[in-house]
Structures are given as C-alpha cells and as structure tokens.
Design an enzyme around this catalytic site. Sequence first.
Site, short mmCIF file in Angstrom:
data_model
loop_
_atom_site.label_atom_id
_atom_site.label_comp_id
_atom_site.label_asym_id
_atom_site.label_seq_id
_atom_site.Cartn_x
_atom_site.Cartn_y
_atom_site.Cartn_z
N HIS A 132 0.80 -1.23 0.00
CA HIS A 132 0.00 0.00 0.00
C HIS A 132 0.82 1.27 0.00
CE1 HIS A 132 -4.18 -1.48 0.67
NE2 HIS A 132 -3.57 -2.52 1.21
N THR A 184 -9.43 5.81 -2.35
CA THR A 184 -10.76 5.22 -2.55
C THR A 184 -11.83 6.28 -2.34
OG1 THR A 184 -10.66 4.44 -0.27
CG2 THR A 184 -10.22 2.82 -2.02
N LYS A 243 -1.00 14.63 0.53
CA LYS A 243 -2.38 14.78 0.04
C LYS A 243 -2.71 16.25 -0.29
CE LYS A 243 -4.25 10.68 2.46
NZ LYS A 243 -5.05 9.92 1.45
N LYS A 266 -15.62 6.93 -4.26
CA LYS A 266 -16.90 7.16 -3.59
C LYS A 266 -17.55 8.43 -4.11
CE LYS A 266 -14.70 5.41 0.60
NZ LYS A 266 -14.02 5.87 1.85
N LYS A 310 -10.18 13.42 3.95
CA LYS A 310 -9.19 12.34 3.99
C LYS A 310 -8.22 12.65 5.12
CE LYS A 310 -8.29 13.33 -0.34
NZ LYS A 310 -8.20 12.09 -1.09
N ARG A 311 -7.36 11.68 5.47
CA ARG A 311 -6.34 11.96 6.46
C ARG A 311 -5.55 13.21 6.05
NH1 ARG A 311 -5.55 8.26 10.85
NH2 ARG A 311 -3.75 9.57 11.26
C1 LIG Z 1 -12.75 6.17 2.06
C2 LIG Z 1 -12.23 6.66 3.35
C3 LIG Z 1 -10.89 7.02 3.48
C4 LIG Z 1 -9.92 7.00 2.32
O1 LIG Z 1 -9.98 8.25 1.68
P1 LIG Z 1 -8.86 8.72 0.64
O2 LIG Z 1 -9.42 9.96 0.07
O3 LIG Z 1 -8.77 7.63 -0.39
O4 LIG Z 1 -7.61 8.91 1.40
C5 LIG Z 1 -10.45 7.48 4.70
N1 LIG Z 1 -11.27 7.58 5.76
C6 LIG Z 1 -12.58 7.26 5.66
C7 LIG Z 1 -13.46 7.41 6.86
C8 LIG Z 1 -13.11 6.78 4.47
O5 LIG Z 1 -14.40 6.46 4.39
#
Ligand SMILES: *Cc1c(COP(=O)(O)O)cnc(C)c1O
Length: 834
Positions: free
Chosen positions: A378, A677, A575, A681, A569-570
């Site tokens: 990853h 991911t 990022k 979404k 996101k984190r």
């Molecule tokens: C999908 C998801 C992530 C991953 O988000 P990225 O934008 O791909 O880093 C992180 N935290 C939560 C709660 C998520 O649902």
Amino acid sequence: MQNEGAGDDVVTAIVEPTIGKTPSEAEVAAARNAINAKLTYAVGKNAVTASDRDWFVATALAVRDRMVDPWIASSKQTYAEGLKRVYYLSLEFLIGRLLFDTMNNLGITETFRAALGDLGVDLEKLKTVEPDAALGNGGLGRLAACFMDSMASLAIPAYGYGIRYDHGLFRQVVKGGWQQEYPENWLSFGNPWQFERAEVVYDIQFGGSVEATMQSNGVPRYIWHPSETIEAVAYDTPIAGWRGRHVNTLRLWSARAVDPLRLDAFNSGDHIGALVEQVRAETISKILYPSDESPAGQELRLRQEYFFVSASLQDLVFRHMRTYGDIRSLPDKVAIQLNDTHPAITVAELMRILVDTRDVPWEEAWDITVRTLGYTNHTLLPEALETWPVALLERLLPRQIQIIYLINAIHLEKAKKVPGADDAFLASVSLIDEGGGRRVRMGHLAFIGSHSINGVSALHSELVKETIFRDLDAVYPGRINNKTNGITFRRWLQGANPGLTDILVDVCGPQVLDDATKLEKLLPRVGDAALHDSFGSARRANKIALARLIRDRLDIHVNPNALFDVQIKRIHEYKRQLLNILETIALYQAMRAQPHKEWVPRVKIFAGKAAASYHKAKLIIKLANDVAQVVNNDPVVRDLLKVVFLPNYNVSLAEMIIPAADLSEQISTAGMEASGTGNMKLALNGALTIGTLDGANVEIKEHVGDENIFIFGLTTAEVAERRRFGIDAAGTIAASRNLADVLDAIDGGVFSPGEPGRFAALTTSLRHHDYFMVTADFDSYYAAQRDVDALWLDRAAWWKASLNNTARVAWFSSDRTIAEYAKEIWNVPVEPMA
Ligand SMILES: *Cc1c(COP(=O)(O)O)cnc(C)c1O
C-alpha cells in the site's frame, strides 16, 4: 461437521429487493415481535423506559438473528463441498456503523422501519446512536471493510482476521482551530453485533530461548522455550453479503493474561503488582496505533502484529487439520492475503508452524508457504515500509529471527544467480538492512514469502515494480501484479444516497443493485434535462442535510445552492490540503479585489484527522480553521465563499458529506497516493474530480472520460525529474503574483493576527524545499479551479458531466476488485450475483 448431509440442508435465504416495495403485514409483525422480545429479554427494558440506545440494541440483536441461519449454512456448505477459504489478515478494519448496511444487504430495511414505526420509534434516529467501529486509520482499513462486504456478496468463503481494539482511532476535537485527541470508546455500551467465543482461545508466546537438538534421523530440531505467554480470545462478527445469500466471519482477537491476577502478590499486600501481568497482556489489544502512512516503530506494535498473526495462523491451521488432516493440502484449501506489510511476520510464523510443529521438511514448507500467501503493498515511501531491529526480534521472537536468517541465506543464494548481481544488488534484496543498525525489512519478507505481490492501482503497481521492489522483481519475476482498489456500492451508494439510488433503479432497472455495470444504462440519457432535474433534486436534498449538520456542529450557515467543494481524507503533506487552502486564500483575495464580479459561490469543506505526533499536519488543520475564521466573517465576500472544517472525520461523516459533494479534491503529489478510494466514492455519487494524475485518478479519468474530470499539475515523471534537479521554489513563487500574494498574506499575519510567525513551519518549507510540489502545481491548480467555475455556470454541461461520472465508474466496485483477487491470486470460484 463436514459430513452432515453434504449440504442438502443448506438454507438459501435469497432476499428480494425491497427498495420501493412495501413489506407485508406479516413480515412487519414478525419484525415487531422480534424487536419487542429483544428489548424485553435481552436488554431487560420495556417500551416505556427504553432509551434510543436500548431500541438500537434490541433492533441490532433482532437483525443479527436474521444472519445466524445463513451464517451457519454458509459454513456448512464450505465444509460439505470442501471449498477453499480466504483469510484476509489486516491490522485495520474501518467498519463504521453496521445497522443499515446489514439491513440493506438482508433486504429488511423497510420491514424494520415499519415495525419500529408501529412501536413509536424512528429508525433514522436509531442510526445516529450506533457508534462507529473505527478500528482503522483511513483508506487501508476501509478497504478491508469494503472487501469483507464484497467477499460475502460474491459468496467467497472468507474470514477477516484482525484485532479487537478496546479503543479505535481517536476522537478529534477542534479547539481554537487546533486538533485535540480524545480516546474513543466504541465498546462502552457493549457491541450487539459480536459473539464472544470464550472457547476459542490460543496461547501467544514471546521471548525466551531456542534449544537445538539432533533427532535420531540426523535432522536438527529446534524447540522454542518462550518466557511469556498471553491469550488471544476470539470475537466474531457475522458479515452478511448482498441479499443475505452468504455470511462470512470477521474474527477479531482480544488479548488477556493467562492468570487474571497473581494471588500470592495480592495476598502479600501488593495489590497493584498483582495486576501488572494482566495489564501488560491486555495492553496488546488496548488501542489502535493512530498513525497513517508511517510505521509506528515501537515494540508494542510488533507485539500487536505477532499477536494477531499467531492467533490467526493457529486458528486456520487448526480448522484445516480438523477438516482435511493433511497440512500439505494447505495451499489448495487456504489462501491468506496480507493487507500491507503489517502482518509480514506471517511468513516466518507459518514456516515455524510447518517445520517445528508439523515436521514438514524445509523446502516443502517453503513451497506451501509461498503458494498460500499473497501480499498487497500500500505504500511506496521507503521510509514507510516497516523494518524491525534485529536485536528486538532476537529478544521478542527468537525462533522466528532464526527462520528469517535461513530464509535470507537461501534467498541470497538464488539472488546471486541473477545476471549482473553485484554486492549492491545483493545488499538491496537482502532481508537484512545492514546500514545504520541491522534491521529486518518486513516488506521484503512479505514479498519473498508470497506467490503474488500486488499494488492497488495501475500506476502504483508499475511504481512498485520500478522502485521499491525492482531488484526483488528481478529475482522473482512475474509475481508483481495490479489489483486496483474498489469500494462497496452497497454502503457508498445505496446506503449513503438512497435518493440517488431510487433514481438509478428507475432509470437502469432494479438489477443495478446487483450488478454495477448496469449503471451504464444511464449513458444514453446523460443529456436528458428531466434527469438532470431529478439528479439535481436528490443532490440538493443531501446538501440541505449537510448544511444543517454544518450549522448544528459549527454554527456556520452555508448556502445549499453554492458549489460544495470537498476534501475529506487523512491530513498529510502529500495529500496537499495545503494546496487547497492556498487556492482558497487566492480566491478570497480575488473576491475582495473585485467583489462585484460574477463569482461562483463556493463552500470549501475539509475534514480529516492528523496523526497526533505529525506537527505539520496539525498546523495545516489550524491554518484551515484560521482561514475559515477570517473568510466566514468578512462581509465583503458575503455568501460567495465559506470555509468549513468538520471535526472528527470518520465513515459516518463521510456518508453524510459524499452524497452532498459537487467537487471532489484528489490533489496529491503525483506518484505519492497509492490508489485512493475516497475519489471513487465521490465520483460514484456524481461529484466531479479535480485531481492530479496519481493513484486511481488515472483510471477514473480513463473511465469517465477526459472531458468529465479536471486534471492538472505535474506528472509522476515530472515530479521525479524536478526532485532530481532540485526545486527552485523561490523562483516559482516569484513568477506567480497570485501565489506570492497568498504566502505574503499568511506570513503577514492576515490569518493569525498578532502572531505572523504561526505558520512559518509551513511557509518556510514551501519557500525552500517544497518536496510536495505545492508551489510548482499552484498556478495550474488555480486555473483548473477556474475551469470548474466556468462549467458550473453551464448547468446542463455540469449535470451531463456529473451523470457521466456515475454512469461510468462501475468498474470501481469492490465486487470487481474481489473477483480479480479470487481469480488471479486466490484461485477460488466466484458466483455471479445476478
Ligand atoms: C474512504 C475513506 C478514506 C480514504 O480516503 P482517501 O481519500 O482515499 O484517502 C479514509 N477515511 C474514511 C473514513 C473513508 O471512508
């Protein structure tokens, strides 16, 4: 058990779709009675005194009952037919809430809604009572949770194995703009989904010494005499697949001491000392390490990793031997997938079990191990790949380190045969990093011990092959492959966005719920004005709901007609939330300069947690909040720009934000986001992406089409080249009036009155090193945002692009991803769903 009637009593509980269907009176009555019985006899309350939480527990228990028969049937069928099982080992499962997900998969949401309605209870209100199971940091843990849903939906016999942390990811509170961390307590009111398996307990051992003896046949034998034993206790959560036709198990391990207390110490008056061992043991499953994309590096983390690996291997070997009685058939009946490097010690531990406890000769044991294991990588950051000091392993896992040395010796012999293998090559493929204190490279161990090594997007897998594992690929060619991540549409579309789902069922037919590729039926109608209106109404309702949440939590009023621009996101430098904030400031300054121009009203929405020890990430949160303070209170920009930082990002908050998003920010430095991911979404729910050519963005672009995505910035190759030749950040800033003004505003204290130096740690690195290319990408990002504005003003064009996104991202379903793992890595059959 496997001989009970060869599966003829298997219950097949295929569930009809209930969307748009009214449940029968008999079904509702049965659900009502079940909930009432649980409330009375399991919770011990009556309807008058029951709190929302009591109703939630009663409902969850009634729903859980519906999974038990198909659960047992699934397991019986697996035994009866001798099916291969998949074991998914992951230190993280970011599950979120389970009530709606489970009801949706079982097709009983409307039945239970009506039943609760009869009892005077609002099902929607119960939703918020369920705590999030946040046993993960971010994308990696959420992937594991989406995979559990897809494996059950595709009827793949599977177990998820992980740790039942008492405390999941910390709760984030923002005070005065700063992140504060508080412990999270998801178990404080019990967990109605789990079954404690008090009888499923394994000894987990650490430390001690290894005794070498010679057997009569001349083969040496090694006996480990550990100095410490703790116990792993199993807790099972059933995971129901779509339409309830298959139910798998998520088995999480909890640590406890062998003896609850030392009575001798207690009796001699040492009351605390009597409990020390218990505390030491239970610490292992006490808390999730809250770091993301960087190794935790402490001894407790290694203890966690070995703890869950050892328990899981003992469990699956026991199950295999009970069923088949022959360890040599393990690769035919078992596939183990390692979710990232965290469970890499599996390689040494499985070898130890085979060689030391099952008397399998080394070469044969190695063949079994490699054919059984698969490893998913990853991260590319070399510094983020776990390594453990040899000295620590010698102390904690003395037999496993011996095995690692032997694996390495045989491996290096093989590596020497690669044409052109010199000392540098051998040093780079060795399991032992000899530079700066000897350390074991766990990524290398996972690679060597697995028949498949996969990356998580096409770009990432290419980079895996070209960078971190280039030399290992030369020794073991053909092992590296790609499995682009996916998301479960059942949670992220059907569950999170029922309004949009109803429309999609109308347009594409109810089969779209079973088979995501049916979304393509939207394609002939992406230009249809009436459909634009329907999509628009669904989006608007979601935006109003989010606006209400923003008002309730932050007392900020946002206009639902504005463009909702979302980065959730984190918080990480790669990022590049900072790039987004700089653009926000630039836009703010432009609006102030020309307040009467026709601006597109925007709401900039941020959410995400920073690792507690990651100072720059926490400073980025502070900057977002300080910018929000200034912008939101400036009468000149009025309703045209709002900045919102929603605290405590988690799965449930994501489910609120994503269906309300117009624009999805996926703006990482090219080459640094393995997949992402969140991008999937948001695109599925019709948000347009503004992003770099990074991770799965590249494939999203290929699917939705160039004209339906906003791509900007340096490519991976260009980033690498800039880094090679040194970055002239100062020159870049000097060449961009816009960017220079933004940085001057920050350094001049516009957002930190009285403390102009507050963000110096951020601006200084932008002005000098700028490793993450924020300055280099700024102008092209700003321009792409203006393209967004232009498209937004053309409503028909915007909605056409939005529909194109939803229509063309079916490929990003985790059902597709899991079908690929099943076929190309695990060699297990997949039942088509429709
Ligand atoms: C999908 C998801 C992530 C991953 O988000 P990225 O934008 O791909 O880093 C992180 N935290 C939560 C709660 C998520 O649902």
